[in-house]
Motif scaffolding. Sequence first.
Motif, PDB file in Angstrom:
ATOM      1  N   SER A  75      45.764  36.117  30.727  1.00 34.18           N
ATOM      2  CA  SER A  75      46.384  36.669  31.937  1.00 34.18           C
ATOM      3  C   SER A  75      45.293  37.298  32.785  1.00 34.18           C
ATOM      4  O   SER A  75      44.285  37.769  32.269  1.00 34.18           O
ATOM      5  CB  SER A  75      47.425  37.730  31.567  1.00 34.18           C
ATOM      6  N   ILE A  76      45.527  37.321  34.083  1.00 35.41           N
ATOM      7  CA  ILE A  76      44.553  37.899  35.005  1.00 35.41           C
ATOM      8  C   ILE A  76      45.311  38.725  36.044  1.00 35.41           C
ATOM      9  O   ILE A  76      46.410  38.357  36.461  1.00 35.41           O
ATOM     10  CB  ILE A  76      43.689  36.794  35.664  1.00 35.41           C
ATOM     11  N   ALA A  77      44.728  39.845  36.412  1.00 32.58           N
ATOM     12  CA  ALA A  77      45.285  40.691  37.471  1.00 32.58           C
ATOM     13  C   ALA A  77      44.139  41.078  38.399  1.00 32.58           C
ATOM     14  O   ALA A  77      43.010  41.278  37.956  1.00 32.58           O
ATOM     15  CB  ALA A  77      45.922  41.943  36.872  1.00 32.58           C
ATOM     16  N   PHE A  78      44.437  41.156  39.693  1.00 36.97           N
ATOM     17  CA  PHE A  78      43.407  41.559  40.650  1.00 36.97           C
ATOM     18  C   PHE A  78      44.037  42.411  41.737  1.00 36.97           C
ATOM     19  O   PHE A  78      45.231  42.301  42.024  1.00 36.97           O
ATOM     20  CB  PHE A  78      42.687  40.347  41.248  1.00 36.97           C
ATOM     21  N   GLU A  79      43.209  43.259  42.294  1.00 39.16           N
ATOM     22  CA  GLU A  79      43.624  44.066  43.438  1.00 39.16           C
ATOM     23  C   GLU A  79      42.392  44.349  44.276  1.00 39.16           C
ATOM     24  O   GLU A  79      41.299  44.526  43.749  1.00 39.16           O
ATOM     25  CB  GLU A  79      44.285  45.362  42.989  1.00 39.16           C
ATOM     26  N   GLY A  80      42.585  44.327  45.569  1.00 39.68           N
ATOM     27  CA  GLY A  80      41.472  44.586  46.464  1.00 39.68           C
ATOM     28  C   GLY A  80      41.962  45.139  47.778  1.00 39.68           C
ATOM     29  O   GLY A  80      43.134  45.022  48.133  1.00 39.68           O
ATOM     30  N   GLU A  81      41.028  45.728  48.487  1.00 38.42           N
ATOM     31  CA  GLU A  81      41.363  46.335  49.762  1.00 38.42           C
ATOM     32  C   GLU A  81      40.280  45.979  50.768  1.00 38.42           C
ATOM     33  O   GLU A  81      39.095  46.042  50.476  1.00 38.42           O
ATOM     34  CB  GLU A  81      41.455  47.852  49.597  1.00 38.42           C
ATOM     35  N   GLY A  82      40.724  45.590  51.949  1.00 42.03           N
ATOM     36  CA  GLY A  82      39.811  45.292  53.032  1.00 42.03           C
ATOM     37  C   GLY A  82      40.214  46.078  54.263  1.00 42.03           C
ATOM     38  O   GLY A  82      41.198  46.819  54.243  1.00 42.03           O
ATOM     39  N   ARG A  83      39.474  45.899  55.336  1.00 41.03           N
ATOM     40  CA  ARG A  83      39.765  46.634  56.564  1.00 41.03           C
ATOM     41  C   ARG A  83      41.145  46.285  57.128  1.00 41.03           C
ATOM     42  O   ARG A  83      41.870  47.144  57.605  1.00 41.03           O
ATOM     43  CB  ARG A  83      38.682  46.344  57.595  1.00 41.03           C
ATOM     44  N   SER A  85      43.703  44.520  55.403  1.00 40.23           N
ATOM     45  CA  SER A  85      44.842  44.381  54.507  1.00 40.23           C
ATOM     46  C   SER A  85      44.434  44.649  53.071  1.00 40.23           C
ATOM     47  O   SER A  85      43.246  44.772  52.757  1.00 40.23           O
ATOM     48  CB  SER A  85      45.401  42.953  54.622  1.00 40.23           C
ATOM     49  N   THR A  86      45.433  44.724  52.223  1.00 34.29           N
ATOM     50  CA  THR A  86      45.210  44.769  50.785  1.00 34.29           C
ATOM     51  C   THR A  86      45.601  43.411  50.227  1.00 34.29           C
ATOM     52  O   THR A  86      46.323  42.650  50.872  1.00 34.29           O
ATOM     53  CB  THR A  86      46.063  45.854  50.108  1.00 34.29           C
ATOM     54  N   ILE A  87      45.127  43.123  49.028  1.00 35.83           N
ATOM     55  CA  ILE A  87      45.508  41.881  48.363  1.00 35.83           C
ATOM     56  C   ILE A  87      45.579  42.183  46.869  1.00 35.83           C
ATOM     57  O   ILE A  87      44.755  42.935  46.341  1.00 35.83           O
ATOM     58  CB  ILE A  87      44.517  40.732  48.684  1.00 35.83           C
ATOM     59  N   SER A  88      46.590  41.664  46.224  1.00 34.97           N
ATOM     60  CA  SER A  88      46.736  41.880  44.790  1.00 34.97           C
ATOM     61  C   SER A  88      47.489  40.696  44.196  1.00 34.97           C
ATOM     62  O   SER A  88      48.102  39.910  44.914  1.00 34.97           O
ATOM     63  CB  SER A  88      47.489  43.183  44.507  1.00 34.97           C
ATOM     64  N   GLY A  89      47.419  40.601  42.888  1.00 32.33           N
ATOM     65  CA  GLY A  89      48.138  39.514  42.243  1.00 32.33           C
ATOM     66  C   GLY A  89      48.019  39.565  40.741  1.00 32.33           C
ATOM     67  O   GLY A  89      47.225  40.319  40.178  1.00 32.33           O
ATOM     68  N   ARG A  90      48.843  38.753  40.115  1.00 33.44           N
ATOM     69  CA  ARG A  90      48.858  38.603  38.664  1.00 33.44           C
ATOM     70  C   ARG A  90      49.129  37.140  38.370  1.00 33.44           C
ATOM     71  O   ARG A  90      49.825  36.470  39.119  1.00 33.44           O
ATOM     72  CB  ARG A  90      49.984  39.405  38.024  1.00 33.44           C
ATOM     73  N   GLY A  91      48.583  36.685  37.251  1.00 37.73           N
ATOM     74  CA  GLY A  91      48.843  35.304  36.890  1.00 37.73           C
ATOM     75  C   GLY A  91      48.452  34.988  35.464  1.00 37.73           C
ATOM     76  O   GLY A  91      47.899  35.831  34.750  1.00 37.73           O
ATOM     77  N   ILE A 103      42.469  20.417  31.194  1.00 31.45           N
ATOM     78  CA  ILE A 103      43.406  20.660  32.288  1.00 31.45           C
ATOM     79  C   ILE A 103      43.596  22.175  32.378  1.00 31.45           C
ATOM     80  O   ILE A 103      43.975  22.812  31.401  1.00 31.45           O
ATOM     81  CB  ILE A 103      44.784  20.014  32.023  1.00 31.45           C
ATOM     82  N   VAL A 104      43.320  22.732  33.555  1.00 31.50           N
ATOM     83  CA  VAL A 104      43.540  24.152  33.799  1.00 31.50           C
ATOM     84  C   VAL A 104      44.805  24.262  34.650  1.00 31.50           C
ATOM     85  O   VAL A 104      44.894  23.681  35.725  1.00 31.50           O
ATOM     86  CB  VAL A 104      42.354  24.798  34.545  1.00 31.50           C
ATOM     87  N   THR A 105      45.786  25.000  34.131  1.00 28.58           N
ATOM     88  CA  THR A 105      47.029  25.241  34.846  1.00 28.58           C
ATOM     89  C   THR A 105      47.088  26.733  35.163  1.00 28.58           C
ATOM     90  O   THR A 105      46.846  27.559  34.283  1.00 28.58           O
ATOM     91  CB  THR A 105      48.244  24.851  33.977  1.00 28.58           C
ATOM     92  N   TYR A 106      47.377  27.060  36.402  1.00 29.08           N
ATOM     93  CA  TYR A 106      47.478  28.465  36.787  1.00 29.08           C
ATOM     94  C   TYR A 106      48.811  28.707  37.488  1.00 29.08           C
ATOM     95  O   TYR A 106      49.352  27.822  38.158  1.00 29.08           O
ATOM     96  CB  TYR A 106      46.306  28.892  37.683  1.00 29.08           C
ATOM     97  N   LYS A 107      49.354  29.900  37.279  1.00 24.78           N
ATOM     98  CA  LYS A 107      50.625  30.263  37.896  1.00 24.78           C
ATOM     99  C   LYS A 107      50.664  31.775  38.038  1.00 24.78           C
ATOM    100  O   LYS A 107      50.297  32.496  37.109  1.00 24.78           O
ATOM    101  CB  LYS A 107      51.786  29.800  37.027  1.00 24.78           C
ATOM    102  N   GLY A 108      51.062  32.242  39.220  1.00 26.98           N
ATOM    103  CA  GLY A 108      51.132  33.673  39.416  1.00 26.98           C
ATOM    104  C   GLY A 108      51.706  34.054  40.760  1.00 26.98           C
ATOM    105  O   GLY A 108      52.261  33.218  41.483  1.00 26.98           O
ATOM    106  N   THR A 109      51.551  35.323  41.076  1.00 29.57           N
ATOM    107  CA  THR A 109      52.028  35.850  42.351  1.00 29.57           C
ATOM    108  C   THR A 109      50.860  36.504  43.084  1.00 29.57           C
ATOM    109  O   THR A 109      49.972  37.082  42.462  1.00 29.57           O
ATOM    110  CB  THR A 109      53.143  36.895  42.156  1.00 29.57           C
ATOM    111  N   VAL A 110      50.881  36.380  44.400  1.00 29.89           N
ATOM    112  CA  VAL A 110      49.872  36.992  45.253  1.00 29.89           C
ATOM    113  C   VAL A 110      50.599  37.805  46.316  1.00 29.89           C
ATOM    114  O   VAL A 110      51.566  37.335  46.924  1.00 29.89           O
ATOM    115  CB  VAL A 110      48.972  35.925  45.933  1.00 29.89           C
ATOM    116  N   ASN A 111      50.126  39.028  46.540  1.00 28.72           N
ATOM    117  CA  ASN A 111      50.668  39.883  47.593  1.00 28.72           C
ATOM    118  C   ASN A 111      49.529  40.133  48.576  1.00 28.72           C
ATOM    119  O   ASN A 111      48.535  40.750  48.222  1.00 28.72           O
ATOM    120  CB  ASN A 111      51.181  41.197  47.004  1.00 28.72           C
ATOM    121  N   ALA A 112      49.692  39.657  49.796  1.00 28.22           N
ATOM    122  CA  ALA A 112      48.637  39.777  50.806  1.00 28.22           C
ATOM    123  C   ALA A 112      48.837  40.955  51.744  1.00 28.22           C
ATOM    124  O   ALA A 112      48.301  40.972  52.849  1.00 28.22           O
ATOM    125  CB  ALA A 112      48.519  38.483  51.593  1.00 28.22           C
ATOM    126  N   GLY A 113      49.590  41.955  51.340  1.00 33.60           N
ATOM    127  CA  GLY A 113      49.741  43.186  52.119  1.00 33.60           C
ATOM    128  C   GLY A 113      50.223  42.935  53.531  1.00 33.60           C
ATOM    129  O   GLY A 113      51.165  42.184  53.756  1.00 33.60           O
TER     130      GLY A 113
END
Length: 160
Positions: A75-83, A85-91, A103-113
Motif C-alpha cells: 500500500s502507498i499513501a502520499f500527501e503534498g502541498e503546493g502554492r 493546491s494540496t494533493i493526497s492519495g492512497r492506493g 504486470i503492475v496493477t495499481y488502484k487508489g484514490t487521489v484528492n487534488a484539493g
Amino acid sequence: MEIEGTYTLQAPQEDVWHCLMDAQALRRAVPGVEKLEVLGEYRHGITLDIRQSPLVGTYHGQVTVTDQHYPSNYSIAFEGEGRQSTISGRGVVQLSTLGENTIVTYKGTVNAGKLATLLPAPVVKGAAKLLIQQFFLALASQLRIMHPVSVIETGNGRSS
C-alpha cells in the motif's frame, strides 16, 4: 477521484519490486523529482516540480509505503502541498508474473484539493494518468539497463 491501471514491465517480479522500493531508482523514475529523502523506513520526504497541466507547480510532501508483502503487493499513501493546491492519495500496488514479465496493477484514490473543485475531474485524472505513464516508462528503461534483452544471432548475418 478513483484512479487505476496496469503496466507490463519486461523484468522479473523481484527486480521490479526492488526498483519500486529503491530510493535511487525512484529518483530517476518519478516525473519532476527535485528531492527525495529518507525520513524513516519506507517513508520519504519528496519535492516535485510538476510541469503537467493542470497540476503545474512545486509540491512538498511525504510518501509512505505500508502493508508490504514481498514481492507481490504493498500500500502507498502520499500527501503534498503546493502554492495552488494540496494533493493526497492512497492506493494499492499489485505485482504478478506473466511469463518473464511483471504486470503492475495499481488502484487508489487521489484528492487534488482546490484543483478538483476548479477543474473537471477527467482533466485532473488525465494529467495524473499521464504522470503515472511517464513513471512506468522511466522505470522500464532502468529495468532494461539491469536486464538487457538478448538478441539471438542466426547464421545468415541477421538477428531474429
